[in-house]
Design a protein around this motif. Structure first.
Motif, PDB file in Angstrom:
ATOM      1  N   ALA A 347       0.844  -1.205   0.000  1.00  0.00           N
ATOM      2  CA  ALA A 347       0.000   0.000   0.000  1.00  0.00           C
ATOM      3  C   ALA A 347       0.877   1.251   0.000  1.00  0.00           C
ATOM      4  O   ALA A 347       0.617   2.222  -0.730  1.00  0.00           O
ATOM      5  CB  ALA A 347      -0.924  -0.012   1.216  1.00  0.00           C
ATOM      6  N   ASP A 348       1.935   1.238   0.807  1.00  0.00           N
ATOM      7  CA  ASP A 348       2.865   2.366   0.879  1.00  0.00           C
ATOM      8  C   ASP A 348       3.634   2.519  -0.437  1.00  0.00           C
ATOM      9  O   ASP A 348       3.845   3.628  -0.931  1.00  0.00           O
ATOM     10  CB  ASP A 348       3.835   2.155   2.047  1.00  0.00           C
ATOM     11  N   LEU A 349       4.017   1.385  -1.024  1.00  0.00           N
ATOM     12  CA  LEU A 349       4.773   1.398  -2.278  1.00  0.00           C
ATOM     13  C   LEU A 349       3.945   2.040  -3.403  1.00  0.00           C
ATOM     14  O   LEU A 349       4.449   2.863  -4.167  1.00  0.00           O
ATOM     15  CB  LEU A 349       5.167  -0.033  -2.656  1.00  0.00           C
ATOM     16  N   LEU A 350       2.671   1.665  -3.490  1.00  0.00           N
ATOM     17  CA  LEU A 350       1.785   2.220  -4.513  1.00  0.00           C
ATOM     18  C   LEU A 350       1.632   3.729  -4.338  1.00  0.00           C
ATOM     19  O   LEU A 350       1.626   4.484  -5.314  1.00  0.00           O
ATOM     20  CB  LEU A 350       0.410   1.551  -4.451  1.00  0.00           C
ATOM     21  N   GLU A 351       1.545   4.169  -3.074  1.00  0.00           N
ATOM     22  CA  GLU A 351       1.389   5.604  -2.803  1.00  0.00           C
ATOM     23  C   GLU A 351       2.670   6.375  -3.122  1.00  0.00           C
ATOM     24  O   GLU A 351       2.627   7.411  -3.786  1.00  0.00           O
ATOM     25  CB  GLU A 351       1.003   5.811  -1.332  1.00  0.00           C
ATOM     26  N   VAL A 352       3.816   5.855  -2.679  1.00  0.00           N
ATOM     27  CA  VAL A 352       5.096   6.551  -2.877  1.00  0.00           C
ATOM     28  C   VAL A 352       5.426   6.704  -4.361  1.00  0.00           C
ATOM     29  O   VAL A 352       5.886   7.762  -4.810  1.00  0.00           O
ATOM     30  CB  VAL A 352       6.243   5.798  -2.149  1.00  0.00           C
ATOM     31  N   TYR A 353       5.168   5.638  -5.138  1.00  0.00           N
ATOM     32  CA  TYR A 353       5.524   5.657  -6.560  1.00  0.00           C
ATOM     33  C   TYR A 353       4.373   6.124  -7.457  1.00  0.00           C
ATOM     34  O   TYR A 353       4.513   6.143  -8.683  1.00  0.00           O
ATOM     35  CB  TYR A 353       6.024   4.271  -7.000  1.00  0.00           C
ATOM     36  N   GLY A 354       3.251   6.498  -6.853  1.00  0.00           N
ATOM     37  CA  GLY A 354       2.133   7.033  -7.614  1.00  0.00           C
ATOM     38  C   GLY A 354       1.541   6.059  -8.610  1.00  0.00           C
ATOM     39  O   GLY A 354       1.194   6.435  -9.737  1.00  0.00           O
ATOM     40  N   ILE A 355       1.425   4.789  -8.213  1.00  0.00           N
ATOM     41  CA  ILE A 355       0.875   3.759  -9.107  1.00  0.00           C
ATOM     42  C   ILE A 355      -0.602   3.557  -8.773  1.00  0.00           C
ATOM     43  O   ILE A 355      -0.958   3.280  -7.626  1.00  0.00           O
ATOM     44  CB  ILE A 355       1.663   2.437  -8.957  1.00  0.00           C
ATOM     45  N   ASP A 356      -1.444   3.711  -9.777  1.00  0.00           N
ATOM     46  CA  ASP A 356      -2.901   3.672  -9.566  1.00  0.00           C
ATOM     47  C   ASP A 356      -3.426   2.251  -9.734  1.00  0.00           C
ATOM     48  O   ASP A 356      -3.759   1.811 -10.833  1.00  0.00           O
ATOM     49  CB  ASP A 356      -3.580   4.625 -10.570  1.00  0.00           C
ATOM     50  N   ILE A 357      -3.477   1.550  -8.620  1.00  0.00           N
ATOM     51  CA  ILE A 357      -3.917   0.151  -8.617  1.00  0.00           C
ATOM     52  C   ILE A 357      -4.799  -0.064  -7.387  1.00  0.00           C
ATOM     53  O   ILE A 357      -4.555   0.518  -6.324  1.00  0.00           O
ATOM     54  CB  ILE A 357      -2.700  -0.811  -8.548  1.00  0.00           C
ATOM     55  N   THR A 358      -5.807  -0.923  -7.531  1.00  0.00           N
ATOM     56  CA  THR A 358      -6.591  -1.333  -6.368  1.00  0.00           C
ATOM     57  C   THR A 358      -5.976  -2.607  -5.805  1.00  0.00           C
ATOM     58  O   THR A 358      -5.728  -3.565  -6.544  1.00  0.00           O
ATOM     59  CB  THR A 358      -8.057  -1.605  -6.758  1.00  0.00           C
ATOM     60  N   LEU A 359      -5.704  -2.594  -4.515  1.00  0.00           N
ATOM     61  CA  LEU A 359      -5.070  -3.739  -3.852  1.00  0.00           C
ATOM     62  C   LEU A 359      -6.158  -4.589  -3.205  1.00  0.00           C
ATOM     63  O   LEU A 359      -6.792  -4.168  -2.237  1.00  0.00           O
ATOM     64  CB  LEU A 359      -4.069  -3.225  -2.814  1.00  0.00           C
ATOM     65  N   VAL A 360      -6.396  -5.762  -3.751  1.00  0.00           N
ATOM     66  CA  VAL A 360      -7.434  -6.653  -3.213  1.00  0.00           C
ATOM     67  C   VAL A 360      -6.780  -7.950  -2.749  1.00  0.00           C
ATOM     68  O   VAL A 360      -6.241  -8.702  -3.547  1.00  0.00           O
ATOM     69  CB  VAL A 360      -8.518  -6.967  -4.269  1.00  0.00           C
ATOM     70  N   ILE A 361      -6.830  -8.166  -1.436  1.00  0.00           N
ATOM     71  CA  ILE A 361      -6.262  -9.400  -0.888  1.00  0.00           C
ATOM     72  C   ILE A 361      -7.266  -9.962   0.106  1.00  0.00           C
ATOM     73  O   ILE A 361      -7.645  -9.297   1.084  1.00  0.00           O
ATOM     74  CB  ILE A 361      -4.909  -9.121  -0.181  1.00  0.00           C
ATOM     75  N   ASP A 362      -7.712 -11.183  -0.166  1.00  0.00           N
ATOM     76  CA  ASP A 362      -8.696 -11.853   0.708  1.00  0.00           C
ATOM     77  C   ASP A 362      -9.922 -10.993   0.982  1.00  0.00           C
ATOM     78  O   ASP A 362     -10.346 -10.836   2.130  1.00  0.00           O
ATOM     79  CB  ASP A 362      -8.025 -12.277   2.028  1.00  0.00           C
TER      80      ASP A 362
END
Length: 367
Positions: A347-362
């Motif tokens: 979640a932090d990695l996506l925010e820091v690098y500005g990557i627009d992805i939805t993280l769905v786990i379980d």
């Protein structure tokens, strides 16, 4: 240098405070050391030595440090032997500067006349660069075995440090003198965050190596978004606004609650560390049995983390560019990460690098 700046060339360069950078706090307790540091837009290497003398004026000990400045730190190691000899010479014959003057006259063309105010980040390697031709440069950058010691020192917690480096956090290492080996840990930490994919990381702050710092650097650190540094001054531990992660010898800690889940070594971390250890053992075996000298442990170390980082960002880029930009448990496992244990890291990695992805786990969603 002995508490103050005695001599320098060129005479017109601003060296305010350099005497405190080139002689680590607490050095009076050791006989010799070396130290990497940053001064403005330059990097420095200094060698320190301490010699007992029968002098009340010098309080029974003569301590000096001889150093050089350069726009890049990668070539400084080449002059370590010269500096070690010169600091011994200055202890025995104080004030005899002719060898230093000759050295400056010989090397001064290497330095640009003025700095541009920019500090070079850690060298970024590409897979094609990691080859036999690079070995001499690697040995100049740091001594052979430096990364081996780094891995042995931190063990599987190297995977924790890797995450903080990739997230471009402010990392501060505390250790009492000698500080030379700790400066190498700064370098090794920077090498954990290399990515060779084009376009990745252009919008994030560079992971800058500050090497040794002291209280005189506090103002400079206040504006840094990302750095790796080391210090011998315990007072820094209290100045929590200056760092995100504090490394006291082998104890890695953070006062930031959102980063604390990253301190735990999870199952995927243990597996990555096992693979790194296995690759090192195979390399040592091939060197011993086959006499293979074309590859070394430093290359293996840099490549291991670069390929790990590339795999993560390649997957994230592909998912972000797909019709359904959703990161699933399968994606996370394919990246070599733990779907649960690495959730906050991702979640932090996506925010820091500005990557627009939805993280769905379980079935838990984290935009």
């Amino acid at each position: 240098m002995s508490g103050s700046l005695w001599w320098c060339l060129p005479h017109d360069i601003n060296l305010d405070g350099v005497e405190f950078k080139s002689m680590a706090s607490g050095s009076h307790r050791i006989t010799n050391d070396f130290i990497y540091f940053r001064k403005g837009c330059y990097f420095g290497l200094a060698c320190f030595a301490n010699m007992p003398v029968e002098s009340e004026l010098e309080r029974g000990a003569r301590m000096k440090s001889v150093g050089i400045l350069s726009p890049s730190y990668t070539l400084l190691y080449r002059y370590m032997h010269f500096l070690e000899n010169q600091v011994r010479h200055q202890l025995q014959c104080p004030g005899q500067y002719s060898p230093l003057e000759a050295f400056y006259e010989d090397k001064k063309a290497v330095l640009p006349p003025t700095g541009n105010g920019l500090v070079t980040a850690c060298p970024t390697w590409s897979v094609t660069n990691i080859n036999r031709c690079m070995h001499p440069e690697m040995k100049i950058t740091h001594p052979a075995g430096c990364m081996s010691q780094f891995i042995q020192f931190f063990g599987e917690h190297i995977m924790v440090l890797w995450k903080f480096a990739l997230l471009r956090k402010r990392l501060l290492i505390f250790s009492p003198p000698p500080v030379g080996v700790v400066c190498y840990r700064v370098y090794c930490l920077c090498c954990l965050a290399n990515v060779s994919l084009p376009g990745i990381g252009v919008s994030v702050p560079e992971l800058r190596p500050f090497f040794y710092i002291n209280i005189a650097d506090i103002t400079a650190l206040e504006t840094e978004l990302s750095y790796v540094a080391c210090t011998t001054e315990k007072i820094f531990e209290e100045k929590k606004e200056l760092y995100d992660v504090y490394i006291d010898n082998q104890n890695v800690k953070t006062h930031r609650s959102y980063l604390q889940p990253l301190l735990r070594v999870n199952a995927a971390d243990k597996e990555k560390y096992r693979k790194l250890t296995e690759q090192r053992q195979m390399l040592m075996y091939s060197q011993e049995v086959d006499g293979d000298c074309t590859s070394n442990e430093e290359d293996l170390f840099i490549l291991f983390f670069m390929e790990l980082n590339n795999r993560i960002f390649q997957t994230l880029s592909e998912v972000a560019g797909s019709a359904d930009p959703t990161l699933t448990t399968e994606h996370v496992r394919a990246m070599g990460l733990d779907p649960q244990g690495d959730r906050s890291f991702l979640a932090d990695l996506l925010e820091v690098y500005g990557i627009d992805i939805t993280l769905v786990i379980d079935n838990l969603c984290c935009p």
